[in-house]
Design a protein around this motif. Structure first.
Motif, mmCIF file in Angstrom:
data_model
loop_
_atom_site.group_PDB
_atom_site.id
_atom_site.type_symbol
_atom_site.label_atom_id
_atom_site.label_comp_id
_atom_site.label_asym_id
_atom_site.label_seq_id
_atom_site.Cartn_x
_atom_site.Cartn_y
_atom_site.Cartn_z
ATOM 1 N N VAL A 37 44.465 21.207 -0.146
ATOM 2 C CA VAL A 37 44.740 19.859 0.372
ATOM 3 C C VAL A 37 44.561 19.828 1.887
ATOM 4 C CG1 VAL A 37 46.605 18.176 0.760
ATOM 5 C CG2 VAL A 37 46.197 19.096 -1.527
ATOM 6 N N ASN A 38 45.032 20.868 2.568
ATOM 7 C CA ASN A 38 44.872 20.919 4.028
ATOM 8 C C ASN A 38 43.405 20.895 4.433
ATOM 9 O OD1 ASN A 38 47.651 21.049 4.257
ATOM 10 N ND2 ASN A 38 47.694 23.255 4.604
ATOM 11 N N GLU A 39 42.550 21.522 3.647
ATOM 12 C CA GLU A 39 41.112 21.521 3.942
ATOM 13 C C GLU A 39 40.466 20.182 3.600
ATOM 14 O OE1 GLU A 39 39.394 23.951 5.463
ATOM 15 O OE2 GLU A 39 41.187 25.178 5.585
ATOM 16 N N CYS A 40 41.022 19.489 2.595
ATOM 17 C CA CYS A 40 40.394 18.269 2.080
ATOM 18 C C CYS A 40 40.892 16.978 2.725
ATOM 19 C CB CYS A 40 40.597 18.186 0.565
ATOM 20 S SG CYS A 40 39.732 19.467 -0.358
ATOM 21 N N LYS A 41 41.983 17.060 3.499
ATOM 22 C CA LYS A 41 42.508 15.849 4.128
ATOM 23 C C LYS A 41 41.496 15.289 5.120
ATOM 24 C CE LYS A 41 47.479 16.620 3.964
ATOM 25 N NZ LYS A 41 48.663 16.949 4.759
ATOM 26 N N LEU A 42 41.465 13.969 5.194
ATOM 27 C CA LEU A 42 40.589 13.312 6.160
ATOM 28 C C LEU A 42 41.421 12.849 7.337
ATOM 29 C CD1 LEU A 42 38.348 11.239 3.762
ATOM 30 C CD2 LEU A 42 37.794 13.387 4.900
ATOM 31 N N PRO A 43 40.909 12.822 8.543
ATOM 32 C CA PRO A 43 39.558 13.281 8.892
ATOM 33 C C PRO A 43 39.493 14.807 8.887
ATOM 34 C CG PRO A 43 40.714 12.647 10.879
ATOM 35 C CD PRO A 43 41.656 12.351 9.717
ATOM 36 N N ALA A 44 38.402 15.311 8.424
ATOM 37 C CA ALA A 44 38.215 16.757 8.323
ATOM 38 C C ALA A 44 37.099 17.202 9.256
ATOM 39 C CB ALA A 44 37.863 17.140 6.885
#
Length: 120
Positions: free
Chosen positions: A33-40
């Motif tokens: 989830v931390n990698e996929c949160k926007l803005p990324a």
């Protein structure tokens, strides 16, 4: 010479045993989830897309159609990838008990819920 070979064989066996007993770290749902949160960042976005796509592709490639009925059925035209990932992030946020679970299992569970297969 034989003693040396026996000692090396024993050391090799212990080394292999130690490696087999090492815990393999898997990506947690929260880490994904931390990698996929926007803005990324471009790196995080690439990782997120690659990881989630690999999970789905592995599901498709390993599910034997005669032995296991499908449980994820994406109808065409498929929704946009970013929309599905955003829905996954919301799903994970609404289910905090999944945060420390392996990400791959959570993604598969989410996809099964988001894209259920109809009864035939």
């Amino acid at each position: 010479m034989k003693k040396v070979l026996v000692v090396l064989a024993i050391l090799g066996a212990f080394s292999g045993l130690a490696q087999a007993q090492q815990k393999i770290q898997v990506l947690s749902t929260q880490e994904l989830v931390n990698e996929c949160k926007l803005p990324a960042s471009p790196e995080s976005r690439s990782f997120c897309i690659g990881y989630t796509t690999a999970i789905y592709d592995t599901y498709l490639a390993t599910r034997h159609p005669q032995r296991a009925k499908p449980f994820i059925c994406v109808k065409q035209p498929a929704p946009k990838r970013d929309d599905v990932i955003a829905d996954f992030v919301k799903f994970a946020g609404a289910n905090p008990e999944l945060a420390d679970k392996p990400a791959a299992g959570t993604v598969l569970g989410f996809l099964a819920m988001r894209f259920p297969c109809g009864r035939k």
